[in-house]
Design a protein around this motif. Structure first.
Motif, PDB file in Angstrom:
ATOM      1  N   UNK A 210      38.618  -9.758   0.115  1.00 41.04           N
ATOM      2  CA  UNK A 210      38.002  -9.836   1.443  1.00 41.04           C
ATOM      3  C   UNK A 210      37.082  -8.649   1.680  1.00 41.04           C
ATOM      4  N   UNK A 211      36.087  -8.872   2.534  1.00 44.80           N
ATOM      5  CA  UNK A 211      35.286  -7.761   3.030  1.00 44.80           C
ATOM      6  C   UNK A 211      35.747  -7.444   4.450  1.00 44.80           C
ATOM      7  N   UNK A 212      35.774  -6.179   4.802  1.00 44.90           N
ATOM      8  CA  UNK A 212      36.083  -5.788   6.182  1.00 44.90           C
ATOM      9  C   UNK A 212      35.202  -4.638   6.616  1.00 44.90           C
ATOM     10  N   UNK A 213      34.869  -4.621   7.887  1.00 42.59           N
ATOM     11  CA  UNK A 213      34.027  -3.556   8.444  1.00 42.59           C
ATOM     12  C   UNK A 213      32.938  -4.179   9.294  1.00 42.59           C
ATOM     13  N   UNK A 214      33.222  -4.255  10.605  1.00 43.14           N
ATOM     14  CA  UNK A 214      32.251  -4.794  11.567  1.00 43.14           C
ATOM     15  C   UNK A 214      31.785  -6.214  11.237  1.00 43.14           C
ATOM     16  N   UNK A 215      32.720  -7.035  10.732  1.00 42.81           N
ATOM     17  CA  UNK A 215      32.383  -8.453  10.546  1.00 42.81           C
ATOM     18  C   UNK A 215      32.351  -9.105  11.920  1.00 42.81           C
ATOM     19  N   UNK A 216      31.311  -9.858  12.185  1.00 42.29           N
ATOM     20  CA  UNK A 216      31.168 -10.552  13.467  1.00 42.29           C
ATOM     21  C   UNK A 216      30.502 -11.899  13.233  1.00 42.29           C
ATOM     22  N   UNK A 217      30.486 -12.755  14.263  1.00 41.31           N
ATOM     23  CA  UNK A 217      29.902 -14.083  14.061  1.00 41.31           C
ATOM     24  C   UNK A 217      28.480 -14.016  13.512  1.00 41.31           C
ATOM     25  N   UNK A 218      27.723 -12.992  13.927  1.00 39.44           N
ATOM     26  CA  UNK A 218      26.308 -12.920  13.526  1.00 39.44           C
ATOM     27  C   UNK A 218      26.120 -12.602  12.044  1.00 39.44           C
ATOM     28  N   UNK A 219      27.070 -11.905  11.423  1.00 36.40           N
ATOM     29  CA  UNK A 219      26.844 -11.538  10.018  1.00 36.40           C
ATOM     30  C   UNK A 219      27.816 -12.220   9.051  1.00 36.40           C
ATOM     31  N   UNK A 220      28.761 -13.001   9.591  1.00 36.58           N
ATOM     32  CA  UNK A 220      29.838 -13.545   8.753  1.00 36.58           C
ATOM     33  C   UNK A 220      29.311 -14.474   7.651  1.00 36.58           C
ATOM     34  N   UNK A 221      28.419 -15.400   8.020  1.00 34.44           N
ATOM     35  CA  UNK A 221      27.998 -16.408   7.044  1.00 34.44           C
ATOM     36  C   UNK A 221      27.311 -15.754   5.850  1.00 34.44           C
ATOM     37  N   UNK A 222      26.474 -14.762   6.133  1.00 35.02           N
ATOM     38  CA  UNK A 222      25.734 -14.133   5.039  1.00 35.02           C
ATOM     39  C   UNK A 222      26.665 -13.346   4.122  1.00 35.02           C
ATOM     40  N   UNK A 223      27.610 -12.625   4.721  1.00 30.04           N
ATOM     41  CA  UNK A 223      28.575 -11.877   3.903  1.00 30.04           C
ATOM     42  C   UNK A 223      29.437 -12.839   3.092  1.00 30.04           C
ATOM     43  N   UNK A 224      29.934 -13.874   3.761  1.00 32.61           N
ATOM     44  CA  UNK A 224      30.840 -14.819   3.096  1.00 32.61           C
ATOM     45  C   UNK A 224      30.123 -15.677   2.066  1.00 32.61           C
ATOM     46  N   UNK A 225      28.809 -15.665   2.112  1.00 29.71           N
ATOM     47  CA  UNK A 225      28.027 -16.427   1.139  1.00 29.71           C
ATOM     48  C   UNK A 225      27.866 -15.712  -0.194  1.00 29.71           C
ATOM     49  N   UNK A 226      28.283 -14.454  -0.264  1.00 30.91           N
ATOM     50  CA  UNK A 226      28.154 -13.704  -1.525  1.00 30.91           C
ATOM     51  C   UNK A 226      29.192 -14.200  -2.536  1.00 30.91           C
ATOM     52  N   UNK A 227      28.833 -14.222  -3.817  1.00 31.08           N
ATOM     53  CA  UNK A 227      29.724 -14.856  -4.800  1.00 31.08           C
ATOM     54  C   UNK A 227      31.114 -14.224  -4.918  1.00 31.08           C
ATOM     55  N   UNK A 228      31.224 -12.924  -4.688  1.00 29.08           N
ATOM     56  CA  UNK A 228      32.546 -12.291  -4.860  1.00 29.08           C
ATOM     57  C   UNK A 228      33.231 -11.936  -3.543  1.00 29.08           C
ATOM     58  N   UNK A 229      32.688 -12.408  -2.437  1.00 33.06           N
ATOM     59  CA  UNK A 229      33.320 -12.149  -1.128  1.00 33.06           C
ATOM     60  C   UNK A 229      34.097 -13.402  -0.714  1.00 33.06           C
ATOM     61  N   UNK A 230      35.411 -13.254  -0.654  1.00 28.96           N
ATOM     62  CA  UNK A 230      36.281 -14.421  -0.473  1.00 28.96           C
ATOM     63  C   UNK A 230      36.967 -14.444   0.881  1.00 28.96           C
ATOM     64  N   UNK A 232      37.358 -12.398   5.013  1.00 28.79           N
ATOM     65  CA  UNK A 232      37.098 -11.203   5.816  1.00 28.79           C
ATOM     66  C   UNK A 232      38.377 -10.703   6.463  1.00 28.79           C
ATOM     67  N   UNK A 233      38.454  -9.386   6.576  1.00 30.21           N
ATOM     68  CA  UNK A 233      39.480  -8.752   7.398  1.00 30.21           C
ATOM     69  C   UNK A 233      38.730  -8.253   8.634  1.00 30.21           C
ATOM     70  N   UNK A 234      39.072  -8.854   9.756  1.00 30.03           N
ATOM     71  CA  UNK A 234      38.274  -8.667  10.968  1.00 30.03           C
ATOM     72  C   UNK A 234      39.056  -7.836  11.976  1.00 30.03           C
ATOM     73  N   UNK A 235      38.439  -6.787  12.491  1.00 33.22           N
ATOM     74  CA  UNK A 235      39.083  -5.978  13.526  1.00 33.22           C
ATOM     75  C   UNK A 235      38.591  -6.399  14.902  1.00 33.22           C
ATOM     76  N   UNK A 236      37.616  -5.656  15.427  1.00 35.54           N
ATOM     77  CA  UNK A 236      37.135  -5.873  16.799  1.00 35.54           C
ATOM     78  C   UNK A 236      36.873  -7.332  17.161  1.00 35.54           C
ATOM     79  N   UNK A 237      36.223  -8.066  16.262  1.00 40.52           N
ATOM     80  CA  UNK A 237      35.825  -9.441  16.595  1.00 40.52           C
ATOM     81  C   UNK A 237      36.985 -10.436  16.556  1.00 40.52           C
ATOM     82  N   UNK A 238      38.186  -9.985  16.172  1.00 39.35           N
ATOM     83  CA  UNK A 238      39.317 -10.930  16.156  1.00 39.35           C
ATOM     84  C   UNK A 238      40.069 -10.906  17.482  1.00 39.35           C
TER      85      UNK A 238
END
Ligand code: PGA
Length: 251
Positions: A210-230, A232-238
Protein backbone atom coordinates in the motif's frame (compact mmCIF):
# COMPACT_ATOMS: atom_id res chain seq x y z
CA UNK A 1 -3.38 -11.49 -8.87
CA UNK A 2 -2.70 -9.63 -5.66
CA UNK A 3 -5.39 -8.03 -3.60
CA UNK A 4 -5.88 -4.30 -3.45
CA UNK A 5 -6.55 -3.15 0.09
CA UNK A 6 -7.83 0.24 1.21
CA UNK A 7 -7.36 0.71 4.93
CA UNK A 8 -8.39 3.65 7.09
CA UNK A 9 -6.08 4.60 9.93
CA UNK A 10 -8.30 6.63 12.25
CA UNK A 11 -5.37 7.51 14.54
CA UNK A 12 -6.56 9.13 17.80
CA UNK A 13 -9.82 10.45 16.41
CA UNK A 14 -13.48 9.57 17.06
CA UNK A 15 -15.32 8.75 20.26
CA UNK A 16 -17.91 5.97 20.24
CA UNK A 17 -20.67 8.17 18.82
CA UNK A 18 -18.35 9.40 16.08
CA UNK A 19 -17.30 5.84 15.29
CA UNK A 20 -20.90 4.65 14.99
CA UNK A 21 -21.68 7.56 12.72
CA UNK A 22 -18.65 7.03 10.48
CA UNK A 23 -19.06 3.26 10.14
CA UNK A 24 -22.77 3.62 9.43
CA UNK A 25 -21.93 6.12 6.70
CA UNK A 26 -19.28 3.88 5.13
CA UNK A 27 -21.61 0.88 5.16
CA UNK A 28 -24.43 2.86 3.59
CA UNK A 29 -22.24 4.10 0.75
CA UNK A 30 -20.32 0.91 -0.08
CA UNK A 31 -21.31 -0.53 -3.39
CA UNK A 32 -20.85 -4.21 -2.53
CA UNK A 33 -21.46 -5.48 -6.05
CA UNK A 34 -18.76 -3.42 -7.68
CA UNK A 35 -16.29 -3.61 -4.82
CA UNK A 36 -12.95 -4.82 -6.16
CA UNK A 37 -10.75 -4.28 -3.14
CA UNK A 38 -10.64 -5.22 0.51
CA UNK A 39 -11.74 -2.48 2.89
CA UNK A 40 -10.36 -2.23 6.40
CA UNK A 41 -10.99 0.29 9.17
CA UNK A 42 -8.61 0.77 12.09
CA UNK A 43 -10.36 2.76 14.83
CA UNK A 44 -8.89 3.53 18.25
CA UNK A 45 -8.82 0.44 20.49
CA UNK A 46 -11.71 1.58 22.70
CA UNK A 47 -14.00 1.58 19.67
CA UNK A 48 -13.10 -1.88 18.39
CA UNK A 49 -15.86 -3.79 20.14
CA UNK A 50 -18.56 -1.43 18.91
CA UNK A 51 -17.00 -1.34 15.46
CA UNK A 52 -16.97 -5.13 15.34
CA UNK A 53 -20.73 -5.28 15.95
CA UNK A 54 -21.29 -2.77 13.16
CA UNK A 55 -19.06 -4.37 10.51
CA UNK A 56 -20.35 -7.91 11.04
CA UNK A 57 -22.05 -9.15 7.87
CA UNK A 58 -20.45 -6.36 5.85
CA UNK A 59 -17.38 -6.46 3.59
CA UNK A 60 -15.50 -4.21 6.00
CA UNK A 61 -12.54 -5.73 7.85
CA UNK A 62 -11.43 -4.53 11.26
CA UNK A 63 -7.94 -3.66 12.39
CA UNK A 64 -6.12 -2.16 15.36
CA UNK A 65 -3.44 0.54 15.22
CA UNK A 66 -0.86 -1.18 17.39
CA UNK A 67 -0.32 -4.15 19.74
CA UNK A 68 2.33 -5.64 22.03
CA UNK A 69 4.09 -8.91 21.24
CA UNK A 70 3.33 -10.75 24.51
CA UNK A 71 -0.02 -12.53 25.00
CA UNK A 72 -0.59 -11.13 28.48
CA UNK A 73 1.28 -9.88 31.52
CA UNK A 74 2.30 -6.80 33.46
CA UNK A 75 2.52 -4.42 30.48
CA UNK A 76 0.46 -1.42 31.55
CA UNK A 77 -1.29 0.30 28.70
CA UNK A 78 -0.63 -2.42 26.14
CA UNK A 79 -3.01 -4.69 24.20
CA UNK A 80 -2.18 -8.19 22.95
CA UNK A 81 -2.86 -10.10 19.76
CA UNK A 82 -5.33 -12.53 21.42
CA UNK A 83 -7.23 -9.54 22.82
CA UNK A 84 -7.48 -8.02 19.35
CA UNK A 85 -8.64 -11.33 17.91
CA UNK A 86 -11.28 -11.60 20.63
CA UNK A 87 -12.84 -8.27 19.57
CA UNK A 88 -12.93 -9.33 15.94
CA UNK A 89 -9.76 -7.80 14.50
CA UNK A 90 -8.23 -9.38 11.43
CA UNK A 91 -5.54 -6.74 10.91
CA UNK A 92 -3.11 -4.65 12.92
CA UNK A 93 -1.06 -1.64 11.84
CA UNK A 94 2.54 -2.05 13.02
CA UNK A 95 5.52 0.26 12.89
CA UNK A 96 3.57 3.35 11.84
CA UNK A 97 5.92 6.32 11.60
CA UNK A 98 4.10 8.01 14.50
CA UNK A 99 4.88 4.95 16.64
CA UNK A 100 8.47 5.06 15.45
CA UNK A 101 9.07 8.78 15.96
CA UNK A 102 6.79 9.82 18.84
CA UNK A 103 6.92 6.57 20.83
CA UNK A 104 10.45 5.51 19.96
CA UNK A 105 9.62 2.12 18.42
CA UNK A 106 12.65 0.51 16.81
CA UNK A 107 12.87 -2.09 14.05
CA UNK A 108 13.64 -4.86 16.53
CA UNK A 109 10.45 -4.26 18.55
CA UNK A 110 8.35 -3.88 15.41
CA UNK A 111 9.78 -7.18 14.14
CA UNK A 112 8.64 -8.98 17.33
CA UNK A 113 5.17 -7.56 16.82
CA UNK A 114 5.07 -8.62 13.15
CA UNK A 115 6.08 -12.18 14.08
CA UNK A 116 3.48 -12.29 16.84
CA UNK A 117 0.71 -10.93 14.64
CA UNK A 118 1.41 -13.58 12.00
CA UNK A 119 1.55 -16.37 14.58
CA UNK A 120 -1.80 -15.16 15.93
CA UNK A 121 -3.55 -15.04 12.57
CA UNK A 122 -3.63 -11.26 12.33
CA UNK A 123 -2.59 -9.57 9.09
CA UNK A 124 0.12 -7.05 9.89
CA UNK A 125 -0.02 -3.76 7.99
CA UNK A 126 3.72 -3.21 8.27
CA UNK A 127 4.64 0.47 7.78
CA UNK A 128 7.93 1.77 6.46
CA UNK A 129 9.12 5.02 4.93
CA UNK A 130 11.78 7.69 4.94
CA UNK A 131 11.75 11.15 6.53
CA UNK A 132 12.17 14.33 4.51
CA UNK A 133 15.76 14.62 5.66
CA UNK A 134 16.49 11.07 4.54
CA UNK A 135 14.91 11.69 1.15
CA UNK A 136 16.91 14.89 0.69
CA UNK A 137 20.11 13.08 1.76
CA UNK A 138 19.47 10.50 -0.92
CA UNK A 139 19.11 7.66 1.61
CA UNK A 140 15.50 6.67 0.90
CA UNK A 141 16.38 3.24 -0.49
CA UNK A 142 18.85 2.35 2.25
CA UNK A 143 16.37 3.44 4.97
CA UNK A 144 13.60 1.36 3.43
CA UNK A 145 16.00 -1.56 2.98
CA UNK A 146 16.95 -1.57 6.66
CA UNK A 147 13.32 -1.27 7.77
CA UNK A 148 12.38 -4.26 5.59
CA UNK A 149 15.37 -6.41 6.47
CA UNK A 150 15.04 -5.78 10.20
CA UNK A 151 11.27 -5.57 10.41
CA UNK A 152 10.63 -8.78 8.48
CA UNK A 153 13.47 -10.80 10.01
CA UNK A 154 12.30 -14.39 10.59
CA UNK A 155 9.13 -14.03 8.49
CA UNK A 156 8.87 -17.22 6.44
CA UNK A 157 8.19 -17.48 2.72
CA UNK A 158 4.77 -18.93 3.60
CA UNK A 159 3.95 -15.99 5.80
CA UNK A 160 5.25 -13.13 3.67
CA UNK A 161 2.15 -13.15 1.45
CA UNK A 162 0.06 -12.60 4.61
CA UNK A 163 1.88 -9.33 5.30
CA UNK A 164 0.63 -6.04 3.88
CA UNK A 165 3.51 -3.60 3.45
CA UNK A 166 2.55 0.08 3.68
CA UNK A 167 5.07 2.48 2.17
CA UNK A 168 4.45 5.82 3.82
CA UNK A 169 7.01 8.55 3.21
CA UNK A 170 6.99 10.39 6.53
CA UNK A 171 7.12 13.78 4.80
CA UNK A 172 3.82 13.01 3.07
CA UNK A 173 1.88 11.95 6.18
CA UNK A 174 -0.71 14.48 7.30
CA UNK A 175 1.11 17.24 5.43
CA UNK A 176 -1.01 17.43 2.31
CA UNK A 177 2.19 16.72 0.33
CA UNK A 178 1.64 13.50 -1.56
CA UNK A 179 4.48 11.63 -3.19
CA UNK A 180 4.01 11.89 -6.94
CA UNK A 181 2.79 8.65 -8.52
CA UNK A 182 6.27 8.25 -10.05
CA UNK A 183 8.05 8.81 -6.73
CA UNK A 184 5.76 6.32 -4.99
CA UNK A 185 6.02 3.74 -7.79
CA UNK A 186 9.81 3.95 -7.73
CA UNK A 187 9.96 2.97 -4.06
CA UNK A 188 7.19 0.38 -4.36
CA UNK A 189 9.12 -1.27 -7.17
CA UNK A 190 12.25 -1.24 -5.05
CA UNK A 191 10.36 -2.85 -2.15
CA UNK A 192 9.04 -5.58 -4.45
CA UNK A 193 12.53 -6.19 -5.82
CA UNK A 194 13.82 -6.55 -2.27
CA UNK A 195 11.03 -8.98 -1.40
CA UNK A 196 11.84 -10.88 -4.55
CA UNK A 197 15.48 -11.21 -3.49
CA UNK A 198 14.38 -12.39 -0.06
CA UNK A 199 11.51 -14.70 -1.01
CA UNK A 200 11.52 -15.20 -4.78
CA UNK A 201 9.51 -13.38 -7.40
CA UNK A 202 6.32 -15.49 -7.10
CA UNK A 203 5.98 -14.57 -3.45
CA UNK A 204 6.99 -10.96 -4.00
CA UNK A 205 4.39 -10.61 -6.75
CA UNK A 206 1.68 -11.69 -4.30
CA UNK A 207 2.48 -9.18 -1.56
CA UNK A 208 0.12 -6.23 -1.27
CA UNK A 209 2.10 -2.98 -1.01
CA UNK A 210 0.00 0.00 0.00
CA UNK A 211 0.92 3.63 -0.40
CA UNK A 212 0.15 6.04 2.45
CA UNK A 213 0.63 9.77 2.90
CA UNK A 214 -2.05 12.34 2.10
CA UNK A 215 -4.08 9.98 -0.08
CA UNK A 216 -7.35 11.70 -0.97
CA UNK A 217 -10.12 11.31 -3.53
CA UNK A 218 -8.33 13.72 -5.88
CA UNK A 219 -5.09 11.73 -6.11
CA UNK A 220 -6.22 8.16 -5.34
CA UNK A 221 -6.89 6.94 -8.89
CA UNK A 222 -3.53 8.07 -10.22
CA UNK A 223 -1.59 6.56 -7.32
CA UNK A 224 -3.58 3.33 -7.41
CA UNK A 225 -3.01 3.11 -11.15
CA UNK A 226 0.72 2.51 -10.67
CA UNK A 227 1.78 -1.09 -11.33
CA UNK A 228 3.25 -1.75 -7.87
CA UNK A 229 0.76 0.24 -5.77
CA UNK A 230 -1.82 -2.19 -4.42
CA UNK A 231 -3.92 -0.02 -2.20
CA UNK A 232 -3.74 2.78 0.29
CA UNK A 233 -3.37 3.40 3.98
CA UNK A 234 -5.47 6.49 4.48
CA UNK A 235 -5.32 8.83 7.47
CA UNK A 236 -7.08 12.20 7.30
CA UNK A 237 -9.35 11.31 4.38
CA UNK A 238 -10.72 8.19 6.11
CA UNK A 239 -12.44 10.23 8.83
CA UNK A 240 -15.29 11.25 6.55
CA UNK A 241 -17.41 8.55 4.94
CA UNK A 242 -17.64 10.43 1.65
CA UNK A 243 -13.91 10.83 1.10
CA UNK A 244 -13.08 7.29 2.29
CA UNK A 245 -15.74 5.89 -0.05
CA UNK A 246 -14.43 7.97 -2.95
CA UNK A 247 -10.97 6.43 -2.46
CA UNK A 248 -12.46 2.91 -2.27
CA UNK A 249 -14.43 3.51 -5.43
CA UNK A 250 -11.34 4.90 -7.16
CA UNK A 251 -9.95 1.33 -7.12
P1 PGA B 1 -2.59 10.83 6.05
O1 PGA B 1 -2.07 9.67 7.04
O2 PGA B 1 -3.44 10.17 5.01
O3 PGA B 1 -3.37 11.75 6.93
O4 PGA B 1 -1.37 11.47 5.46
C1 PGA B 1 -1.66 8.43 6.54
C2 PGA B 1 -1.15 7.56 7.67
O5 PGA B 1 -0.54 8.10 8.60
O6 PGA B 1 -1.32 6.34 7.66
Amino acid sequence: MRKKVIAGNWKMYMDIAGAVNLITGIKAGLNKDSLNCDVVICPPAVNLETANELVKNSPIGLGAQNMYFEDQGAFTGEISAPMLKAVGCGYVILGHSERRTIFGEKDELINKKVIKALASGLTPIFCIGETLEERENGTTFSVVKTQITEGLKGVSADDITKVIVAYEPVWAIGTGKTASPEQAQEVHKYIRTMLSEMYGSDKADSVTIQYGGSVKPENAAELLGQPDIDGALVGGACLKADSFLAIIHAV
